[in-house]
Design an enzyme around this catalytic site. Structure first.
Site, PDB file in Angstrom:
ATOM      1  N   LYS A  47     -33.830  40.898  -3.178  1.00 18.52           N
ATOM      2  CA  LYS A  47     -32.726  40.973  -4.151  1.00 18.52           C
ATOM      3  C   LYS A  47     -31.346  40.874  -3.512  1.00 18.52           C
ATOM      4  O   LYS A  47     -30.447  40.271  -4.089  1.00 18.52           O
ATOM      5  CB  LYS A  47     -32.822  42.285  -4.929  1.00 18.52           C
ATOM      6  CG  LYS A  47     -34.086  42.417  -5.761  1.00 18.52           C
ATOM      7  CD  LYS A  47     -33.997  43.683  -6.581  1.00 18.52           C
ATOM      8  CE  LYS A  47     -35.351  44.159  -7.016  1.00 18.52           C
ATOM      9  NZ  LYS A  47     -35.270  45.305  -7.913  1.00 18.52           N
ATOM     10  N   GLY A 132     -31.257  52.094  -1.874  1.00 17.28           N
ATOM     11  CA  GLY A 132     -30.854  50.974  -2.718  1.00 17.28           C
ATOM     12  C   GLY A 132     -30.893  51.320  -4.200  1.00 17.28           C
ATOM     13  O   GLY A 132     -29.913  51.125  -4.933  1.00 17.28           O
TER      14      GLY A 132
HETATM   15  P1  ATR Z   1     -35.167  52.095  -2.601  1.00 18.01           P
HETATM   16  O1  ATR Z   1     -34.714  50.665  -2.532  1.00 18.01           O
HETATM   17  O2  ATR Z   1     -36.424  52.303  -3.409  1.00 18.01           O
HETATM   18  O3  ATR Z   1     -34.074  53.019  -3.027  1.00 18.01           O
HETATM   19  P2  ATR Z   1     -34.763  53.062   0.086  1.00 18.01           P
HETATM   20  O4  ATR Z   1     -33.416  52.393   0.140  1.00 18.01           O
HETATM   21  O5  ATR Z   1     -35.630  53.036   1.293  1.00 18.01           O
HETATM   22  O6  ATR Z   1     -35.627  52.485  -1.106  1.00 18.01           O
HETATM   23  O7  ATR Z   1     -34.497  54.594  -0.331  1.00 18.01           O
HETATM   24  C1  ATR Z   1     -35.495  55.557  -0.330  1.00 18.01           C
HETATM   25  C2  ATR Z   1     -34.892  56.894  -0.766  1.00 18.01           C
HETATM   26  O8  ATR Z   1     -35.890  57.925  -0.696  1.00 18.01           O
HETATM   27  C3  ATR Z   1     -33.756  57.351   0.121  1.00 18.01           C
HETATM   28  O9  ATR Z   1     -32.873  58.136  -0.647  1.00 18.01           O
HETATM   29  C4  ATR Z   1     -34.498  58.220   1.140  1.00 18.01           C
HETATM   30  O10 ATR Z   1     -33.701  59.154   1.809  1.00 18.01           O
HETATM   31  P3  ATR Z   1     -32.922  58.737   3.172  1.00 18.01           P
HETATM   32  O11 ATR Z   1     -31.714  57.963   2.743  1.00 18.01           O
HETATM   33  O12 ATR Z   1     -32.594  60.011   3.826  1.00 18.01           O
HETATM   34  O13 ATR Z   1     -33.902  57.895   3.971  1.00 18.01           O
HETATM   35  C5  ATR Z   1     -35.467  58.926   0.238  1.00 18.01           C
HETATM   36  N1  ATR Z   1     -36.627  59.436   0.963  1.00 18.01           N
HETATM   37  C6  ATR Z   1     -37.655  58.716   1.463  1.00 18.01           C
HETATM   38  N2  ATR Z   1     -38.543  59.540   2.071  1.00 18.01           N
HETATM   39  C7  ATR Z   1     -38.059  60.801   1.942  1.00 18.01           C
HETATM   40  C8  ATR Z   1     -38.508  62.103   2.348  1.00 18.01           C
HETATM   41  N3  ATR Z   1     -39.646  62.260   3.025  1.00 18.01           N
HETATM   42  N4  ATR Z   1     -37.743  63.168   2.021  1.00 18.01           N
HETATM   43  C9  ATR Z   1     -36.590  63.015   1.346  1.00 18.01           C
HETATM   44  N5  ATR Z   1     -36.116  61.830   0.937  1.00 18.01           N
HETATM   45  C10 ATR Z   1     -36.831  60.740   1.233  1.00 18.01           C
END
Ligand code: ATR
Length: 279
Positions: A47, A132
């Protein structure tokens, strides 16, 4: 979902899925254009990349900085660009362009409205996650006139960056990085916590209680009931999962390609059957 919608509209189209490597996205879009595809949808990780690869961008793509829908258009003898769908026979040498749109951001608002009965104007919202999806959701919620937004993310610097962006683009919205005191109209999960069995809840139970939230929306739709949604139901909140977002971004894409209202009920039924295995 798309093929069900297409059939309901009586169109002789097919919606097909292709795996494309990010480094081949440019040739893939050019190939679809050369083959006179009517349009494309794009998903992760395409995207953001597609933004620079389309010939022109709708305001929705500019505003949200991402393209999830492309419509191919032909320049007619009068100089107007028209969707290839419905343009009739296209001369082999007619100029065709790719026009990029974003239907994701509007789908969040529509799903909150239709699935939770929630209007964002004046609302207090807790947003969990600043990746994102979280960034787009936060900006869209702000653009709809939410009164107050609380941003929480594991990596605090990302929540702070989104808060700064909201401050610049939507200065009327009060933004706090951290949990709210008192009630919120909506808690929205945009983290990936809940996708895997055994995942923890996406918030700190010492800092926030679901009893503070009137409604809880989880962008995750598989499983249908995440631990967050189960806990939210137990706490008496209205709840909805992210299937509605998937539905409405697709419905809007079909409207962009066809120029006709999407048969949403038929598409919802097909989507539900495809995702959960039963209507
Ligand atoms: P998307 O495009 O689906 O938003 P992404 O940009 O990888 O995917 O974002 C994933 C989100 O889930 C982020 O807010 C991430 O937190 P970080 O910015 O700190 O990485 C959050 N996330 C993923 N795994 C997590 C975990 N184990 N605990 C807390 N937050 C998590």
């Amino acid at each position: 979902m798309q093929n069900a919608g297409i059939a309901q509209l009586g169109l002789d189209w097919r919606y097909l899925a292709f795996d494309v490597r990010p480094e081949e996205l440019g040739p893939a879009i050019a190939g679809a254009k050369a083959m006179r595809f009517l349009g494309l949808n794009l998903t992760v990780p395409h995207k953001l990349l597609a933004l620079a690869l389309v010939d022109c961008r709708d305001a929705s793509a500019e505003t949200w900085g991402a393209v999830n829908t492309i419509r191919f258009e032909v320049r007619e003898p009068d100089g107007q660009w028209r969707p290839l769908a419905g343009a009739g026979p296209v001369p082999a040498d007619a100029p065709v362009r790719s026009h990029g749109f974003n239907t994701d951001a509007d789908a969040i608002v529509r799903s909150l409205q239709e699935d939770l009965g929630l209007a964002l104007a004046g609302a207090r919202v807790l947003l969990l996650g600043a990746g994102g999806a979280g960034r787009t959701a936060a900006l869209k919620v702000a653009s709809e006139g939410a009164a107050e937004l609380f941003l929480v993310n594991r990596t605090a610097s990302k929540a702070e960056a989104v808060a700064r962006e909201i401050g610049e683009r939507f200065p009327a919205v009060k933004v706090t990085v951290g949990y709210p005191r008192g009630e919120v109209d909506l808690a929205l999960n945009a983290t990936s916590l809940g996708l895997k069995p055994g995942d923890a809840l996406p918030f700190d139970g010492k800092a926030f209680s679901l009893r503070q939230a009137r409604a809880v929306y989880d962008m995750i739709y598989r499983p249908a009931e995440t631990p967050l949604l189960a806990a939210a139901k137990a706490a008496g909140c209205r709840t909805a999962n992210g299937l509605g977002m998937l539905l409405y971004q697709g419905a809007k894409a079909l409207e962009i390609w066809s120029g006709r209202p999407a048969p949403v009920a038929v598409m919802r039924e097909a989507l539900h059957a495809a995702v959960y295995g039963s209507p």
